[in-house]
Design an enzyme around this catalytic site. Structure first.
Site, short mmCIF file in Angstrom:
data_model
loop_
_atom_site.label_atom_id
_atom_site.label_comp_id
_atom_site.label_asym_id
_atom_site.label_seq_id
_atom_site.Cartn_x
_atom_site.Cartn_y
_atom_site.Cartn_z
N ASP A 156 -41.98 46.43 12.02
CA ASP A 156 -41.47 45.07 12.24
C ASP A 156 -40.13 45.13 12.98
O ASP A 156 -39.27 45.95 12.67
CB ASP A 156 -41.30 44.40 10.87
CG ASP A 156 -40.88 42.95 10.98
OD1 ASP A 156 -41.66 42.15 11.53
OD2 ASP A 156 -39.77 42.63 10.51
N GLU A 185 -45.24 65.40 10.88
CA GLU A 185 -45.47 66.30 9.75
C GLU A 185 -46.85 66.09 9.13
O GLU A 185 -47.29 66.89 8.29
CB GLU A 185 -44.40 66.09 8.67
CG GLU A 185 -42.98 66.42 9.12
CD GLU A 185 -41.94 65.99 8.10
OE1 GLU A 185 -42.33 65.62 6.97
OE2 GLU A 185 -40.74 66.01 8.43
#
Length: 551
Positions: free
Chosen positions: A208, A268
């Site tokens: 957002d 990751e």
């Protein structure tokens, strides 16, 4: 953690993905309290998978006082009781993955609720451990705010706090103080939030207001914007926010380094993607280019060109796609015609159009053939228009503030309609729902349209299946062949020897089109009826034609 199940991992699954946006308050209520919830979403995942979507973007469900309906977070690592529990969320993730759906959650990092423990501590004094976690500033000598920055929700972007005897910054509601991203501890805390949800199995984020993270540390005034440059993409036309050139309160260059840190966290995990919402109508595409460059920031940015009031025309489509490619040559667009913040596109563009079903089908096909990924907003596949909400039923603070010139966002957030003959159209068994079910929507419910060959819903399903069967429509390039002022749009999508021809009549009158040279094979199952005579095609009002060659 994400379960790879030893299957080949497609790190680029997001390229060309169809992302279905769920506004959780309005999708499905599982416990009869009148508000949608996480279990309700889980109950309807089969519907989303059956529609043909690849991923589900879920608007905020975090703990919140709900002043801005979840976009004011008071605990980033828990589910608001209104929506359920973390166990409900984990079960929903598991079911989604069983159905082959990715889950993307809406992360609101630029600000929190004023009830977040971080802010409660920050405002308690000027020397507490989190004193610098939010944007604080002294008053001018006369007591006025430190500069002229404005809030998107109206008025100054600064609110006086009687505890610290300072102003704090809020780009949105007064109850949504902005975090200070210049503080590395704030960045670390937010990256920890991202890891928390990635460890629970989410496949990506919708970020957002991604360009609102940083502010100018010198707190320089924004310059005035010339009247001819004002527009209402970032804020409604009645809002003075549009009177400034927003150089210093958002879209700051320091954001690039943070986005690289966020991308490193995402890397990751096996196959995580993010789409950033760039709320800047003045420099939007330029910023999109910056945020998606280099392969070390965001994979996609959410483009606003088709969320604006400007109707879709052939030239607008061409100009928008070309402008995006020029501004973001390394970027990948994510297009949408509707979402939870704007008037539904059939109402925004379709005033005066008699056959809205035909118009809806043409627009759906256009969206699903554009170069980029796409977002579908819940209910658009039913051909829903903007609901008319009485003032006494309004919930949106934005609409309440600017009524009646701007009626806010509630008209696009009314409950989903599932069963025409059921209480609240199958959304909830409650006596009263959080927003009323629109009477105009009931006879467009899923059970009315399901299995009806000519329905808008079945058109979406058919066309999404067609899109998946043709790699060019998902990940291919685009070449424009014709774009009239107000009718014909012709382009091809191309990938590895396959070319798909897309011809659109964006008008209420029949038109005749000459196809580009080549041995084109008309595609069956696209849902449109056209008259063909060699390489000449006659398209009905709001019609389209599709063909392929090669591969």
């Amino acid at each position: 953690m994400n379960d790879t199940n030893n299957k080949a991992i497609d790190k680029d699954w997001w390229r060309g993905a169809v992302i279905y946006q769920v506004y959780p308050r309005s999708f499905q209520d599982s416990n009869g309290d009148g508000v949608g919830d996480i279990r309700g979403i889980a109950e309807r995942l089969d519907y989303i998978a059956g529609l043909g979507a690849d991923a589900v973007w879920i608007s905020p469900f975090f703990t919140s006082p709900m002043k801005d309906f979840g976009y004011d977070v008071s605990n980033y690592k828990d589910i608001d009781p209104m929506f359920g529990t973390l166990a409900d969320f984990d079960a929903m993730i598991e079911k989604a993955h069983e159905l082959g759906l990715k889950i993307m959650i809406d992360l609101v990092l630029s600000h929190t609720s004023d009830q977040h423990p971080w802010f409660v501590e920050s405002r308690s004094s000027r020397d507490n451990p989190r004193a610098d976690w939010y944007v604080w500033a002294d008053a001018k000598p006369d007591g006025a705010p430190p500069n002229n920055w404005l809030s998107i929700f109206g008025g100054s972007a600064w609110q006086w706090d009687s505890r610290r005897l300072q102003y704090y910054m809020h780009n949105f509601l007064v109850s949504q103080p902005d975090l200070n991203f210049h503080n590395s501890e704030v960045q670390d805390a937010l990256l920890d939030v991202a890891r928390f949800w990635l460890d629970r199995g989410v496949d990506g984020f919708r970020l957002d207001t991604i360009n609102f993270y940083f502010h100018d540390q010198q707190l320089r005034d924004n310059p005035a914007l010339a009247p001819e440059r004002r527009n209402d993409q970032t804020a409604p036309a009645v809002n003075p926010y549009n009177y400034q050139e927003h150089l210093y309160d958002k879209s700051r260059p320091e954001n690039l380094a943070f986005l690289k840190r966020l991308r490193a966290v995402m890397e990751e995990y096996p196959a995580v993607a993010a789409v950033g919402e760039v709320g800047d109508s003045q420099r939007g595409l330029e910023i999109v280019g910056e945020y998606t460059s280099g392969g070390d920031k965001m994979q996609m940015c959410y483009a606003f060109e088709f969320l604006a009031p400007q109707p879709v025309t052939p030239k607008h489509v061409v100009n928008s796609i070309n402008a995006f490619d020029a501004a973001a040559p390394e970027g990948w667009a994510c297009w949408a015609f509707s979402n939870h913040d704007v008037v539904r596109h059939l109402s925004r563009w379709g005033a005066g159009i008699a056959d809205k079903a035909a118009y809806a089908k043409m627009l759906a096909s256009l969206l699903m053939t554009l170069k980029g990924s796409i977002c579908l907003y819940e209910g658009e596949e039913l051909g829903l228009t903007e609901a008319d909400i009485a003032f006494e039923d309004l919930q949106d603070p934005y609409g309440i503030e600017f009524w009646p010139e701007f009626k806010g966002r509630d008209g696009c957030r009314t409950p989903m309609v599932w069963q025409a003959g059921a209480v609240n159209a199958g959304f909830s068994t409650a006596e009263k729902t959080w927003l009323p079910v629109s009477p105009d929507h009931v006879m467009k419910a899923v059970d009315v349209q399901q299995g009806e060959d000519g329905s808008v819903l079945e058109h979406y399903r058919r066309f999404l299946a067609l899109r998946k069967s043709l790699p060019a429509l998902g990940r291919g390039g685009i070449a424009f062949h014709r774009a009239d002022d107000d009718a014909l749009l012709i382009f091809t999508r191309d990938i590895e020897g396959e070319s798909v021809l897309c011809v659109f009549n964006i008008s209420a009158a029949p038109v005749t089109a000459r196809l580009p040279d080549g041995a084109w094979d008309g595609l069956e199952g696209a849902g449109f009826s056209c008259e063909a005579d060699g390489n000449t095609i006659k398209l009905p009002a709001w019609g389209a034609y599709f063909a392929r060659k090669g591969a």
